[in-house]
Scaffold this motif. Structure first.
Motif, PDB file in Angstrom:
ATOM      1  N   ILE A   9       3.895  13.032 -32.685  1.00 12.61           N
ATOM      2  CA  ILE A   9       3.873  12.611 -31.270  1.00 12.61           C
ATOM      3  C   ILE A   9       4.116  13.825 -30.369  1.00 12.61           C
ATOM      4  N   MET A  10       5.014  14.728 -30.807  1.00 12.55           N
ATOM      5  CA  MET A  10       5.283  15.941 -29.998  1.00 12.55           C
ATOM      6  C   MET A  10       4.025  16.796 -29.881  1.00 12.55           C
ATOM      7  N   GLY A  11       3.288  16.929 -30.998  1.00 12.72           N
ATOM      8  CA  GLY A  11       2.041  17.709 -30.986  1.00 12.72           C
ATOM      9  C   GLY A  11       1.074  17.138 -29.958  1.00 12.72           C
ATOM     10  N   GLY A  42       9.066  28.020 -21.083  1.00  8.24           N
ATOM     11  CA  GLY A  42       8.060  27.067 -21.592  1.00  8.24           C
ATOM     12  C   GLY A  42       7.397  27.623 -22.845  1.00  8.24           C
ATOM     13  N   GLY A  43       6.919  28.877 -22.744  1.00 11.41           N
ATOM     14  CA  GLY A  43       6.245  29.525 -23.885  1.00 11.41           C
ATOM     15  C   GLY A  43       7.206  29.708 -25.059  1.00 11.41           C
ATOM     16  N   LEU A  44       8.461  30.095 -24.741  1.00 11.88           N
ATOM     17  CA  LEU A  44       9.440  30.300 -25.823  1.00 11.88           C
ATOM     18  C   LEU A  44       9.808  28.976 -26.508  1.00 11.88           C
ATOM     19  N   SER A  45       9.780  27.858 -25.737  1.00 15.22           N
ATOM     20  CA  SER A  45      10.034  26.545 -26.353  1.00 15.22           C
ATOM     21  C   SER A  45       8.957  26.252 -27.385  1.00 15.22           C
ATOM     22  N   LEU A  46       7.715  26.636 -27.052  1.00 13.91           N
ATOM     23  CA  LEU A  46       6.607  26.425 -28.001  1.00 13.91           C
ATOM     24  C   LEU A  46       6.826  27.263 -29.264  1.00 13.91           C
ATOM     25  N   VAL A  47       7.233  28.548 -29.065  1.00 14.82           N
ATOM     26  CA  VAL A  47       7.474  29.421 -30.225  1.00 14.82           C
ATOM     27  C   VAL A  47       8.581  28.808 -31.100  1.00 14.82           C
ATOM     28  N   ARG A  98      14.206  25.180 -14.234  1.00 14.23           N
ATOM     29  CA  ARG A  98      13.429  26.082 -13.378  1.00 14.23           C
ATOM     30  C   ARG A  98      12.409  25.278 -12.563  1.00 14.23           C
ATOM     31  N   ILE A  99      11.719  24.349 -13.269  1.00 15.45           N
ATOM     32  CA  ILE A  99      10.718  23.510 -12.608  1.00 15.45           C
ATOM     33  C   ILE A  99      11.386  22.667 -11.518  1.00 15.45           C
ATOM     34  N   LEU A 100      12.570  22.131 -11.850  1.00 16.97           N
ATOM     35  CA  LEU A 100      13.287  21.249 -10.917  1.00 16.97           C
ATOM     36  C   LEU A 100      13.714  22.012  -9.666  1.00 16.97           C
ATOM     37  N   LEU A 128      11.703  13.657 -26.819  1.00 12.70           N
ATOM     38  CA  LEU A 128      11.297  13.818 -28.229  1.00 12.70           C
ATOM     39  C   LEU A 128      12.064  14.963 -28.898  1.00 12.70           C
ATOM     40  N   THR A 129      12.304  16.050 -28.122  1.00 12.17           N
ATOM     41  CA  THR A 129      13.063  17.184 -28.671  1.00 12.17           C
ATOM     42  C   THR A 129      14.479  16.734 -29.036  1.00 12.17           C
ATOM     43  N   LEU A 130      15.096  15.913 -28.148  1.00 10.15           N
ATOM     44  CA  LEU A 130      16.453  15.438 -28.433  1.00 10.15           C
ATOM     45  C   LEU A 130      16.454  14.488 -29.638  1.00 10.15           C
ATOM     46  N   GLY A 143      10.917  23.116  -7.452  1.00  7.94           N
ATOM     47  CA  GLY A 143      10.108  22.014  -6.908  1.00  7.94           C
ATOM     48  C   GLY A 143       8.691  21.981  -7.454  1.00  7.94           C
ATOM     49  N   ILE A 144       8.494  22.500  -8.683  1.00 10.95           N
ATOM     50  CA  ILE A 144       7.126  22.590  -9.224  1.00 10.95           C
ATOM     51  C   ILE A 144       6.645  21.232  -9.753  1.00 10.95           C
ATOM     52  N   TYR A 145       7.530  20.226  -9.735  1.00 12.75           N
ATOM     53  CA  TYR A 145       7.149  18.889 -10.224  1.00 12.75           C
ATOM     54  C   TYR A 145       6.309  18.117  -9.208  1.00 12.75           C
ATOM     55  N   HIS A 150       2.484  16.691 -15.286  1.00  9.82           N
ATOM     56  CA  HIS A 150       3.039  17.770 -16.096  1.00  9.82           C
ATOM     57  C   HIS A 150       4.518  17.456 -16.335  1.00  9.82           C
ATOM     58  N   TRP A 151       5.150  17.026 -15.232  1.00 11.00           N
ATOM     59  CA  TRP A 151       6.590  16.732 -15.269  1.00 11.00           C
ATOM     60  C   TRP A 151       6.862  15.542 -16.204  1.00 11.00           C
ATOM     61  N   VAL A 152       6.027  14.477 -16.060  1.00 13.26           N
ATOM     62  CA  VAL A 152       6.246  13.271 -16.882  1.00 13.26           C
ATOM     63  C   VAL A 152       6.043  13.600 -18.370  1.00 13.26           C
ATOM     64  N   SER A 179      16.344  24.828 -19.942  1.00 11.80           N
ATOM     65  CA  SER A 179      16.197  25.902 -18.934  1.00 11.80           C
ATOM     66  C   SER A 179      14.831  25.818 -18.263  1.00 11.80           C
ATOM     67  N   HIS A 180      13.781  25.539 -19.087  1.00 20.34           N
ATOM     68  CA  HIS A 180      12.414  25.402 -18.557  1.00 20.34           C
ATOM     69  C   HIS A 180      12.374  24.277 -17.514  1.00 20.34           C
ATOM     70  N   MET A 181      13.022  23.141 -17.860  1.00 16.37           N
ATOM     71  CA  MET A 181      13.011  21.989 -16.959  1.00 16.37           C
ATOM     72  C   MET A 181      13.776  22.307 -15.670  1.00 16.37           C
TER      73      MET A 181
HETATM   74  C1  HEM Z   1       8.930  21.100 -26.060  1.00 15.62           C
HETATM   75  C2  HEM Z   1       9.017  21.153 -24.748  1.00 15.62           C
HETATM   76  C3  HEM Z   1       8.138  21.937 -23.796  1.00 15.62           C
HETATM   77  C4  HEM Z   1       7.219  22.938 -24.035  1.00 15.62           C
HETATM   78  C5  HEM Z   1       6.847  23.563 -25.371  1.00 15.62           C
HETATM   79  C6  HEM Z   1       6.653  23.308 -22.744  1.00 15.62           C
HETATM   80  C7  HEM Z   1       5.723  24.323 -22.548  1.00 15.62           C
HETATM   81  C8  HEM Z   1       5.203  24.688 -21.314  1.00 15.62           C
HETATM   82  C9  HEM Z   1       4.389  25.859 -21.050  1.00 15.62           C
HETATM   83  C10 HEM Z   1       3.987  26.882 -22.114  1.00 15.62           C
HETATM   84  C11 HEM Z   1       4.069  25.869 -19.744  1.00 15.62           C
HETATM   85  C12 HEM Z   1       3.220  26.933 -18.965  1.00 15.62           C
HETATM   86  C13 HEM Z   1       4.058  28.144 -18.587  1.00 15.62           C
HETATM   87  C14 HEM Z   1       5.289  27.812 -17.741  1.00 15.62           C
HETATM   88  O1  HEM Z   1       5.164  27.427 -16.566  1.00 15.62           O
HETATM   89  O2  HEM Z   1       6.395  27.947 -18.301  1.00 15.62           O
HETATM   90  C15 HEM Z   1       4.663  24.688 -19.139  1.00 15.62           C
HETATM   91  C16 HEM Z   1       4.535  24.326 -17.803  1.00 15.62           C
HETATM   92  C17 HEM Z   1       5.151  23.232 -17.215  1.00 15.62           C
HETATM   93  N1  HEM Z   1       6.085  22.404 -17.799  1.00 15.62           N
HETATM   94 FE1  HEM Z   1       6.638  22.469 -19.755  1.00 15.62          FE
HETATM   95  N2  HEM Z   1       7.206  22.509 -21.765  1.00 15.62           N
HETATM   96  C18 HEM Z   1       8.125  21.670 -22.367  1.00 15.62           C
HETATM   97  C19 HEM Z   1       8.954  20.750 -21.718  1.00 15.62           C
HETATM   98  C20 HEM Z   1       8.921  20.490 -20.357  1.00 15.62           C
HETATM   99  C21 HEM Z   1       9.892  19.656 -19.654  1.00 15.62           C
HETATM  100  C22 HEM Z   1      11.130  19.027 -20.287  1.00 15.62           C
HETATM  101  C23 HEM Z   1       9.460  19.587 -18.343  1.00 15.62           C
HETATM  102  C24 HEM Z   1      10.083  18.810 -17.193  1.00 15.62           C
HETATM  103  C25 HEM Z   1      10.610  17.608 -17.315  1.00 15.62           C
HETATM  104  C26 HEM Z   1       8.254  20.380 -18.221  1.00 15.62           C
HETATM  105  C27 HEM Z   1       7.493  20.516 -17.071  1.00 15.62           C
HETATM  106  C28 HEM Z   1       6.505  21.467 -16.872  1.00 15.62           C
HETATM  107  C29 HEM Z   1       5.763  21.670 -15.620  1.00 15.62           C
HETATM  108  C30 HEM Z   1       5.905  20.847 -14.328  1.00 15.62           C
HETATM  109  C31 HEM Z   1       4.917  22.776 -15.844  1.00 15.62           C
HETATM  110  C32 HEM Z   1       3.950  23.415 -14.832  1.00 15.62           C
HETATM  111  C33 HEM Z   1       4.571  24.690 -14.306  1.00 15.62           C
HETATM  112  C34 HEM Z   1       3.629  25.427 -13.359  1.00 15.62           C
HETATM  113  O3  HEM Z   1       2.594  24.898 -12.999  1.00 15.62           O
HETATM  114  O4  HEM Z   1       3.989  26.551 -12.986  1.00 15.62           O
HETATM  115  N3  HEM Z   1       7.971  20.931 -19.448  1.00 15.62           N
HETATM  116  N4  HEM Z   1       5.367  23.994 -20.105  1.00 15.62           N
END
Ligand code: HEM
Length: 194
Positions: A173-175, A45-50, A111-113, A135-137, A116-118, A125-127, A107-109
């Motif tokens: 919109i992404m911002g 998640g953090g690396l996607s932001l970077v 892991r969440i899937l 938007l990334t695509l 079961g963190i959704y 958060h998931w939506v 990969s971030h998605m």
């Molecule tokens: C540009 C795309 C994205 C960025 C920059 C981003 C960034 C982040 C960051 C920094 C976090 C907190 C740390 C972590 O748990 O990794 C986070 C958490 C989360 N993200 Fe994303 N994310 C993105 C896309 C997505 C996508 C595609 C999904 C799922 C469809 C998603 C679902 C979630 C959820 C459910 C959390 C909460 C995780 C927890 O509570 O542990 N994110 N995201």
């Protein structure tokens, strides 16, 4: 007297700002400990932001040189890569970065899937994350339309529209969605220690 007085106020404000900034940075960056057992998946998640921030900064650099019309587009890309100092590097970074970013977001998605963190209370958060993936695509697709190989295939007005959507519409919109995503994560806290 007045000047001296104003100077004093400025100094006081400066000190206040400094300590506020210092506290903010210490609490969020320099005094944060890296937890044991931190996995690469947990960082996606953090690396996607970077990766997004790298795309924005290299993209702003390219905007100064790119000519978004039928005649100038190809020449302007050649000009950046051959005549502008470090232009080749920034252009390459901007072209390769999206492939890495898409991989990271997926990969971030995943892991969440799989973890079961959704589930409640993180449905939104998931939506918002799913919207970020779309938007990334989209930004990837519009960017590839402006690349050396594809730019010739588009007529003038079409190219200008794609360019405007790529450099302004989608990033804004992404911002907005990232702001909401991070606010939600901050509100609930992360599910497990990374
Ligand atoms: C540009 C795309 C994205 C960025 C920059 C981003 C960034 C982040 C960051 C920094 C976090 C907190 C740390 C972590 O748990 O990794 C986070 C958490 C989360 N993200 Fe994303 N994310 C993105 C896309 C997505 C996508 C595609 C999904 C799922 C469809 C998603 C679902 C979630 C959820 C459910 C959390 C909460 C995780 C927890 O509570 O542990 N994110 N995201």
């Amino acid at each position: 007297m007045n000047n001296k007085h104003t100077g004093l106020i400025n100094n006081e404000n400066e000190n206040e700002n400094k300590s506020f900034l210092r506290t903010l940075i210490e609490n969020n960056v320099t005094r944060r400990l890296i937890p044991k057992g931190l996995s690469w998946f947990g960082c996606m998640g953090g690396l996607s932001l970077v990766a997004f921030l790298i795309q924005v900064s290299t993209g702003i650099f390219l905007m100064f040189h790119f000519v978004p019309n039928e005649r100038g587009a190809l020449d302007s890309i050649h000009n950046v890569t051959h005549n502008v100092p470090y232009g080749w590097l920034l252009q390459r970074l901007h072209a390769i970065g999206p492939n890495i970013m898409v991989g990271m977001v997926i990969s971030h998605m995943l892991r969440i899937l799989f973890k079961g963190i959704y589930k409640h209370p993180r449905e939104l958060h998931w939506v918002s994350g799913a919207c970020l993936l779309i938007l990334t695509l989209l930004i990837y697709y519009t960017g590839s339309m402006l690349s050396v190989g594809n730019v010739k295939a588009h007529s003038g007005i079409h190219l200008t529209y794609i360019y405007a959507i790529h450099v302004a519409g989608i990033p804004l919109i992404m911002g907005l969605f990232m702001g909401m995503h991070f606010f939600m994560v901050r509100t609930t806290g992360i599910c497990e220690q990374l």
